[in-house]
Design a protein around this motif. Structure first.
Motif, PDB file in Angstrom:
ATOM      1  N   ARG A 121       6.244   9.028  -0.105  1.00 27.44           N
ATOM      2  CA  ARG A 121       6.099   8.644   1.303  1.00 27.44           C
ATOM      3  C   ARG A 121       6.298   9.888   2.145  1.00 27.44           C
ATOM      4  O   ARG A 121       6.890  10.873   1.690  1.00 27.44           O
ATOM      5  N   HIS A 122       5.798   9.882   3.350  1.00 28.27           N
ATOM      6  CA  HIS A 122       5.991  11.024   4.232  1.00 28.27           C
ATOM      7  C   HIS A 122       6.127  10.562   5.680  1.00 28.27           C
ATOM      8  O   HIS A 122       5.771   9.419   6.002  1.00 28.27           O
ATOM      9  N   PRO A 123       6.654  11.417   6.551  1.00 29.21           N
ATOM     10  CA  PRO A 123       6.966  10.983   7.914  1.00 29.21           C
ATOM     11  C   PRO A 123       5.757  10.888   8.831  1.00 29.21           C
ATOM     12  O   PRO A 123       5.891  10.432   9.965  1.00 29.21           O
ATOM     13  N   GLU A 124       4.589  11.343   8.390  1.00 27.79           N
ATOM     14  CA  GLU A 124       3.375  11.225   9.194  1.00 27.79           C
ATOM     15  C   GLU A 124       2.548  10.023   8.749  1.00 27.79           C
ATOM     16  O   GLU A 124       2.625   9.596   7.595  1.00 27.79           O
ATOM     17  N   HIS A 125       1.755   9.486   9.653  1.00 28.61           N
ATOM     18  CA  HIS A 125       0.707   8.560   9.255  1.00 28.61           C
ATOM     19  C   HIS A 125      -0.347   9.356   8.477  1.00 28.61           C
ATOM     20  O   HIS A 125      -0.540  10.553   8.709  1.00 28.61           O
ATOM     21  N   GLN A 126      -1.041   8.694   7.571  1.00 28.45           N
ATOM     22  CA  GLN A 126      -2.111   9.346   6.823  1.00 28.45           C
ATOM     23  C   GLN A 126      -3.361   8.467   6.843  1.00 28.45           C
ATOM     24  O   GLN A 126      -3.274   7.238   6.716  1.00 28.45           O
ATOM     25  N   LEU A 127      -4.502   9.105   7.006  1.00 29.03           N
ATOM     26  CA  LEU A 127      -5.779   8.433   6.819  1.00 29.03           C
ATOM     27  C   LEU A 127      -6.334   8.929   5.492  1.00 29.03           C
ATOM     28  O   LEU A 127      -6.892  10.027   5.406  1.00 29.03           O
ATOM     29  N   ALA A 128      -6.147   8.127   4.440  1.00 29.68           N
ATOM     30  CA  ALA A 128      -6.577   8.529   3.094  1.00 29.68           C
ATOM     31  C   ALA A 128      -8.090   8.354   2.994  1.00 29.68           C
ATOM     32  O   ALA A 128      -8.600   7.229   3.078  1.00 29.68           O
ATOM     33  N   TRP A 129      -8.786   9.473   2.787  1.00 28.36           N
ATOM     34  CA  TRP A 129     -10.256   9.446   2.768  1.00 28.36           C
ATOM     35  C   TRP A 129     -10.747  10.538   1.840  1.00 28.36           C
ATOM     36  O   TRP A 129     -10.120  11.600   1.716  1.00 28.36           O
ATOM     37  N   CYS A 130     -11.871  10.261   1.166  1.00 23.30           N
ATOM     38  CA  CYS A 130     -12.486  11.298   0.347  1.00 23.30           C
ATOM     39  C   CYS A 130     -13.893  11.576   0.841  1.00 23.30           C
ATOM     40  O   CYS A 130     -14.656  10.654   1.150  1.00 23.30           O
ATOM     41  N   ASP A 131     -14.226  12.846   0.921  1.00 27.79           N
ATOM     42  CA  ASP A 131     -15.559  13.265   1.336  1.00 27.79           C
ATOM     43  C   ASP A 131     -16.570  13.037   0.220  1.00 27.79           C
ATOM     44  O   ASP A 131     -17.762  12.858   0.462  1.00 27.79           O
ATOM     45  N   ARG A 132     -16.096  13.060  -1.006  1.00 25.28           N
ATOM     46  CA  ARG A 132     -16.941  12.697  -2.149  1.00 25.28           C
ATOM     47  C   ARG A 132     -16.058  12.124  -3.250  1.00 25.28           C
ATOM     48  O   ARG A 132     -14.860  12.368  -3.304  1.00 25.28           O
ATOM     49  N   GLY A 133     -16.683  11.330  -4.131  1.00 22.87           N
ATOM     50  CA  GLY A 133     -15.938  10.673  -5.193  1.00 22.87           C
ATOM     51  C   GLY A 133     -15.407   9.324  -4.736  1.00 22.87           C
ATOM     52  O   GLY A 133     -15.969   8.676  -3.849  1.00 22.87           O
ATOM     53  N   MET A 134     -14.304   8.910  -5.314  1.00 21.94           N
ATOM     54  CA  MET A 134     -13.668   7.637  -4.962  1.00 21.94           C
ATOM     55  C   MET A 134     -12.172   7.733  -5.201  1.00 21.94           C
ATOM     56  O   MET A 134     -11.743   8.265  -6.212  1.00 21.94           O
ATOM     57  N   LEU A 135     -11.402   7.219  -4.236  1.00 24.22           N
ATOM     58  CA  LEU A 135      -9.947   7.185  -4.342  1.00 24.22           C
ATOM     59  C   LEU A 135      -9.477   5.787  -4.702  1.00 24.22           C
ATOM     60  O   LEU A 135     -10.088   4.788  -4.325  1.00 24.22           O
ATOM     61  N   ARG A 136      -8.352   5.731  -5.403  1.00 21.55           N
ATOM     62  CA  ARG A 136      -7.635   4.487  -5.643  1.00 21.55           C
ATOM     63  C   ARG A 136      -6.247   4.666  -5.026  1.00 21.55           C
ATOM     64  O   ARG A 136      -5.506   5.574  -5.422  1.00 21.55           O
ATOM     65  N   VAL A 137      -5.911   3.835  -4.063  1.00 22.01           N
ATOM     66  CA  VAL A 137      -4.614   3.933  -3.389  1.00 22.01           C
ATOM     67  C   VAL A 137      -3.816   2.664  -3.677  1.00 22.01           C
ATOM     68  O   VAL A 137      -4.294   1.546  -3.456  1.00 22.01           O
ATOM     69  N   ARG A 138      -2.601   2.860  -4.178  1.00 21.37           N
ATOM     70  CA  ARG A 138      -1.716   1.740  -4.504  1.00 21.37           C
ATOM     71  C   ARG A 138      -0.511   1.749  -3.573  1.00 21.37           C
ATOM     72  O   ARG A 138       0.112   2.786  -3.363  1.00 21.37           O
ATOM     73  N   THR A 139      -0.194   0.595  -3.036  1.00 19.54           N
ATOM     74  CA  THR A 139       1.026   0.399  -2.264  1.00 19.54           C
ATOM     75  C   THR A 139       1.659  -0.897  -2.740  1.00 19.54           C
ATOM     76  O   THR A 139       1.098  -1.624  -3.560  1.00 19.54           O
ATOM     77  N   GLU A 140       2.827  -1.209  -2.199  1.00 22.08           N
ATOM     78  CA  GLU A 140       3.477  -2.472  -2.561  1.00 22.08           C
ATOM     79  C   GLU A 140       2.670  -3.670  -2.072  1.00 22.08           C
ATOM     80  O   GLU A 140       2.834  -4.782  -2.573  1.00 22.08           O
ATOM     81  N   LEU A 141       1.801  -3.447  -1.095  1.00 26.30           N
ATOM     82  CA  LEU A 141       1.027  -4.539  -0.523  1.00 26.30           C
ATOM     83  C   LEU A 141      -0.343  -4.711  -1.157  1.00 26.30           C
ATOM     84  O   LEU A 141      -1.059  -5.666  -0.834  1.00 26.30           O
ATOM     85  N   GLY A 142      -0.740  -3.794  -2.033  1.00 25.32           N
ATOM     86  CA  GLY A 142      -2.039  -3.953  -2.662  1.00 25.32           C
ATOM     87  C   GLY A 142      -2.613  -2.655  -3.156  1.00 25.32           C
ATOM     88  O   GLY A 142      -2.014  -1.576  -3.039  1.00 25.32           O
ATOM     89  N   THR A 143      -3.830  -2.766  -3.719  1.00 26.75           N
ATOM     90  CA  THR A 143      -4.568  -1.624  -4.249  1.00 26.75           C
ATOM     91  C   THR A 143      -5.955  -1.618  -3.626  1.00 26.75           C
ATOM     92  O   THR A 143      -6.610  -2.670  -3.547  1.00 26.75           O
ATOM     93  N   TRP A 144      -6.405  -0.444  -3.205  1.00 27.70           N
ATOM     94  CA  TRP A 144      -7.719  -0.319  -2.591  1.00 27.70           C
ATOM     95  C   TRP A 144      -8.519   0.772  -3.290  1.00 27.70           C
ATOM     96  O   TRP A 144      -7.970   1.822  -3.636  1.00 27.70           O
ATOM     97  N   LEU A 145      -9.808   0.514  -3.469  1.00 29.90           N
ATOM     98  CA  LEU A 145     -10.745   1.500  -3.990  1.00 29.90           C
ATOM     99  C   LEU A 145     -11.604   1.962  -2.828  1.00 29.90           C
ATOM    100  O   LEU A 145     -12.252   1.147  -2.157  1.00 29.90           O
TER     101      LEU A 145
END
Length: 264
Positions: free
Chosen positions: A34-58
């Motif tokens: 975790r970090h003290p800033e907000h983050q906009l997780a985005w990829c310019d190419r490829g695909m990210l998988r982001v996991r949090t306690e509230l869910g997983t997003w592709l």
């Protein structure tokens, strides 16, 4: 910002936002943090998988995930990816979201993220660009695809079999032959250990496994057969029902003709 990409961002007094670039190899992960800033997780190419306690997003390049400051998350690359994430100082940030929120990334937002990577912007120019970026953030209703694997070995045989071959359409009655458990027992195990019925679990797994193939630009008909659907139309209908968007809406990248955004 450290090479890990997830230490505190160094934001100067004239900036509310900085953009971090991180090249990620296929299958690589930034572990939970975790970090003290907000983050906009985005990829310019490829695909990210982001996991949090509230869910997983592709997340293909057409979508990003707003992660509020302090929210624990892990970020992985489904394939080779270039993550290009804005980090935002919470003080004075006009974005009100307190939970992870998926946003659409169109040509304007893409251009703004690229523009704000520059280190030579005058303070006034940077503030104007930041204001526009915040203004164009638009949430999109997308279901998270979190999937829990069963722990009981008998149900795990079924789960692993479907991971290896998602087109396998055997019923639980047919699976029971090689698992040492009857169909009712397997159904009960999936419900109690994954929180969903076997049919729903299989459908969600199929969507997870289909997304990287769609991101590579493979035809819908080919992907549909690969993950167990008889036709492209039945797959598109299932994708829309489970994810909340059609494949074309999910992978749309308006500025790139020929991208999977042309899918129906």
């Amino acid at each position: 910002m450290s090479p890990s990409g997830h230490d505190s961002a160094s934001v100067g007094p004239a900036a509310a936002l900085v953009v971090g670039d991180f090249t990620m190899e296929r299958g690589s992960w930034f572990p939970p943090h975790r970090h003290p800033e907000h983050q906009l997780a985005w990829c310019d190419r490829g695909m990210l998988r982001v996991r949090t306690e509230l869910g997983t997003w592709l997340l293909p390049p057409s979508l990003a995930l707003w992660i509020p400051a302090g929210v624990s998350h892990a970020t992985g690359a489904v394939g080779a990816a270039l993550m290009r994430s804005p980090y935002v100082v919470p003080d004075g940030c006009p974005v009100p979201w307190t939970e992870p929120t998926v946003v659409r990334v169109g040509p304007l937002l893409r251009a703004l993220i690229g523009h704000l990577r520059r280190t030579d912007l005058a303070p006034d120019a940077r503030r104007r660009a930041e204001a526009v970026l915040f203004d164009v953030l638009a949430p999109v209703s997308v279901a998270n695809l979190a999937l829990t694997r069963p722990q009981d070995q008998r149900a795990r045989v079924v789960a692993q079999g479907l991971i290896d071959d998602p087109s396998d359409n055997r019923t639980l009655e047919e699976w029971s032959t090689g698992t040492g458990a009857g169909a009712r027992t397997l159904a009960r195990l999936f419900a109690s250990e994954t929180g969903m019925t076997f049919g729903r679990w299989r459908e969600r797994l199929r969507m997870q496994l289909a997304m990287p193939l769609l991101a590579e630009g493979r035809p819908v008909e080919s992907v549909a057969r690969r993950v167990g659907y008889m036709s492209g139309s039945s797959f598109v209908a299932a994708f829309h029902r489970i994810v909340g968007l059609t494949p074309g809406q999910y992978f749309r990248r308006d500025a790139a003709p020929g991208h999977p955004g042309e899918l129906k």
